[in-house]
Scaffold this active site. Structure first.
Site, short mmCIF file in Angstrom:
data_model
loop_
_atom_site.label_atom_id
_atom_site.label_comp_id
_atom_site.label_asym_id
_atom_site.label_seq_id
_atom_site.Cartn_x
_atom_site.Cartn_y
_atom_site.Cartn_z
N LYS A 1 -6.42 -5.21 6.08
CA LYS A 1 -5.15 -5.56 6.59
C LYS A 1 -4.58 -4.63 7.50
O LYS A 1 -4.38 -5.23 8.94
CB LYS A 1 -3.86 -6.37 5.75
CG LYS A 1 -4.39 -7.12 4.65
CD LYS A 1 -3.08 -7.53 3.77
CE LYS A 1 -2.47 -6.40 2.86
NZ LYS A 1 -3.40 -6.08 1.97
N ARG B 1 4.82 -9.99 -0.82
CA ARG B 1 3.96 -9.75 -1.71
C ARG B 1 4.08 -10.65 -2.91
O ARG B 1 3.21 -10.27 -4.16
CB ARG B 1 4.25 -8.40 -2.26
CG ARG B 1 3.55 -7.33 -1.47
CD ARG B 1 2.21 -6.98 -1.72
NE ARG B 1 2.16 -5.40 -2.14
CZ ARG B 1 1.60 -4.73 -1.28
NH1 ARG B 1 1.85 -4.78 0.29
NH2 ARG B 1 1.17 -3.55 -1.44
N ARG C 1 -10.91 5.80 1.33
CA ARG C 1 -9.97 5.63 2.66
C ARG C 1 -9.54 7.21 2.94
O ARG C 1 -9.01 7.80 1.96
CB ARG C 1 -9.17 4.59 1.99
CG ARG C 1 -8.13 4.28 3.26
CD ARG C 1 -7.43 2.96 3.08
NE ARG C 1 -6.61 2.78 2.06
CZ ARG C 1 -5.84 1.78 1.83
NH1 ARG C 1 -6.26 0.61 2.79
NH2 ARG C 1 -5.07 1.69 0.88
N ARG D 1 -4.59 9.09 0.61
CA ARG D 1 -3.22 8.28 0.21
C ARG D 1 -3.05 8.81 -1.44
O ARG D 1 -3.98 8.71 -2.21
CB ARG D 1 -3.16 6.70 0.23
CG ARG D 1 -2.13 6.59 1.65
CD ARG D 1 -2.39 5.25 2.07
NE ARG D 1 -1.85 4.32 0.87
CZ ARG D 1 -1.63 3.13 1.08
NH1 ARG D 1 -2.04 2.44 2.26
NH2 ARG D 1 -1.20 2.30 0.08
N ARG E 1 -2.53 -1.55 -8.68
CA ARG E 1 -2.29 -2.44 -7.60
C ARG E 1 -3.03 -3.69 -7.38
O ARG E 1 -2.63 -4.65 -6.85
CB ARG E 1 -2.55 -1.54 -6.24
CG ARG E 1 -1.38 -0.48 -6.14
CD ARG E 1 -2.05 0.60 -5.40
NE ARG E 1 -2.27 0.16 -3.86
CZ ARG E 1 -3.01 1.06 -3.20
NH1 ARG E 1 -3.64 2.00 -3.39
NH2 ARG E 1 -3.25 0.59 -1.75
P1 AMP Z 1 0.41 -0.98 0.91
O1 AMP Z 1 0.47 0.08 2.09
O2 AMP Z 1 0.83 -2.18 1.51
O3 AMP Z 1 -0.56 -1.00 0.07
O4 AMP Z 1 1.90 -0.56 0.06
C1 AMP Z 1 1.83 0.66 -0.84
C2 AMP Z 1 2.83 0.52 -2.02
O5 AMP Z 1 4.23 0.10 -1.45
C3 AMP Z 1 2.67 -0.80 -2.73
O6 AMP Z 1 1.79 -0.32 -3.81
C4 AMP Z 1 4.10 -1.01 -3.35
O7 AMP Z 1 4.41 0.01 -4.06
C5 AMP Z 1 4.97 -0.91 -2.15
N1 AMP Z 1 4.96 -2.00 -1.38
C6 AMP Z 1 4.67 -2.23 0.06
N2 AMP Z 1 4.99 -3.46 0.40
C7 AMP Z 1 5.76 -4.16 -0.68
C8 AMP Z 1 6.47 -5.46 -0.67
N3 AMP Z 1 6.39 -6.40 0.10
N4 AMP Z 1 6.87 -5.43 -1.93
C9 AMP Z 1 7.12 -4.56 -3.08
N5 AMP Z 1 6.52 -3.56 -2.80
C10 AMP Z 1 5.81 -3.16 -1.67
#
Ligand code: AMP
Length: 316
Positions: free
Chosen positions: A13, A88, A127, A160, A171
């Site tokens: 994404k 989410r 990654r 990361r 996740r």
């Molecule tokens: P991402 O980079 O989108 O994979 O997000 C990394 C982490 O940020 C996730 O594993 C969550 O802990 C938090 N996070 C990101 N977006 C959201 C969301 N919309 N709602 C809740 N937690 C989020």
């Protein structure tokens, strides 16, 4: 154009959102990036989010919604946006819908990026991202020429913290349980589009553009699918229509002609008990006249009889 990118962690994404943001000149809004920026800056919001992020769990809806509200107020979001990692879960999707309804700018589409589980794991564990320019690599599928150094700018490559196997497992579980239901949510709204997100980044981009170009040109219509209405069972239908259940059963049979006739409503027991006795029907007028005539005849006979008796008495 206002779109949401849906897909499991590692479905690409972020990578696609960056490229699409350049092509369509609309901002890429990633809640993950915004949270990480807060964390790096040591803001109270970042500190609050840290524990959940480290564990691969979702940060609270309140925190994320506050971030999104602020971000979408920016003037650059007036032309549209690409949301990545938000919503989410269903409550976040409801909140987003309400937010956009308030400004009369509904979402155009939700693009689901489909990738098999095994490929997701490889993408996530391999990654690496350049800390300097943000260029993305993968040690398995798209390695940098020099280990831990960006090909483009020579900047250091970053792995990361939440891209370790344990957190990745969490996740993916969170995605399955909380985020996947959004596919049905947007399908019900007639807004879902699916793209095969396996293969070369450029090929995936082409597929994304093939779906997004009509949306950007305003050619995609949101058509809400009509859910089939289940045929009610005979007994239920009878109760709904207040008809004889047997007649309803017959009427529901294929090829049945006549509709079931309603059953006459019985008066409630209380009313029945209190009901006055029926008044006697008045007799027809003709019958009454006959009766009067009969009575007169009898009277005349009586008089004659009495007269005859008197005469006889006198003769004696
Ligand atoms: P991402 O980079 O989108 O994979 O997000 C990394 C982490 O940020 C996730 O594993 C969550 O802990 C938090 N996070 C990101 N977006 C959201 C969301 N919309 N709602 C809740 N937690 C989020």
């Amino acid at each position: 154009m206002r779109i949401v990118l849906l897909g499991a962690p590692g479905s690409g994404k972020g990578t696609q959102a960056k490229l699409l943001s350049e092509k369509y000149r609309i901002p890429h809004v990633s809640t993950g990036d915004l949270l990480r920026a807060n964390l790096a800056a040591g803001t109270p919001l970042g500190l609050q989010a840290k524990a959940a992020m480290d564990a691969g769990q979702l940060v609270s809806d309140d925190l994320v919604l506050a971030i999104i509200r602020e971000r979408l107020k920016n003037p650059d979001a007036k032309k549209g946006f690409i949301l990545d990692g938000f919503p989410r879960n269903i409550p976040q999707a409801n909140a987003l819908d309400a937010m956009l309804r308030n400004i009369a700018q509904p979402l155009d589409a939700a693009i689901l990026m489909e990738v098999d589980f095994d490929i997701l794991m490889q993408r996530l564990t391999g990654r690496r991202t350049c800390e300097n320019c943000g260029a993305a690599y993968n040690v398995y599928t798209n390695p940098p020429r020099l280990e831990d150094q960006c090909d483009r700018c020579g900047g250091p490559l970053h792995h990361r913290a939440d891209d370790n196997e344990e957190t990745i497992g969490n996740r993916l579980r969170v995605y399955e349980g909380q985020t996947k239901p959004l596919i049905g949510y947007y399908r019900d709204q007639g807004r879902i589009e699916t793209v095969d997100a396996v293969g070369d980044v450029k090929d995936i981009l082409k597929r994304m553009i093939a779906v997004l170009d009509p949306i950007a040109k305003g050619q995609r219509k949101v058509i809400v699918p009509v859910k089939p209405v289940p045929v009610p069972k005979a007994s239920k239908a009878a109760a709904m229509l207040k008809v004889d259940p047997k007649a309803a059963k017959a009427a529901l049979k294929p090829g049945a002609k006549a509709a079931a006739k309603p059953v006459a409503k019985a008066a409630p027991a209380k009313v029945q008990a209190k009901a006055k006795p029926k008044a006697k029907k008045p007799e027809p007028k003709k019958a009454k006249k006959k009766e009067v005539k009969k009575k007169d005849k009898h009277k005349k006979k009586d008089k004659k009889h009495k007269k005859d008796k008197k005469k006889k008495h006198k003769k004696k």
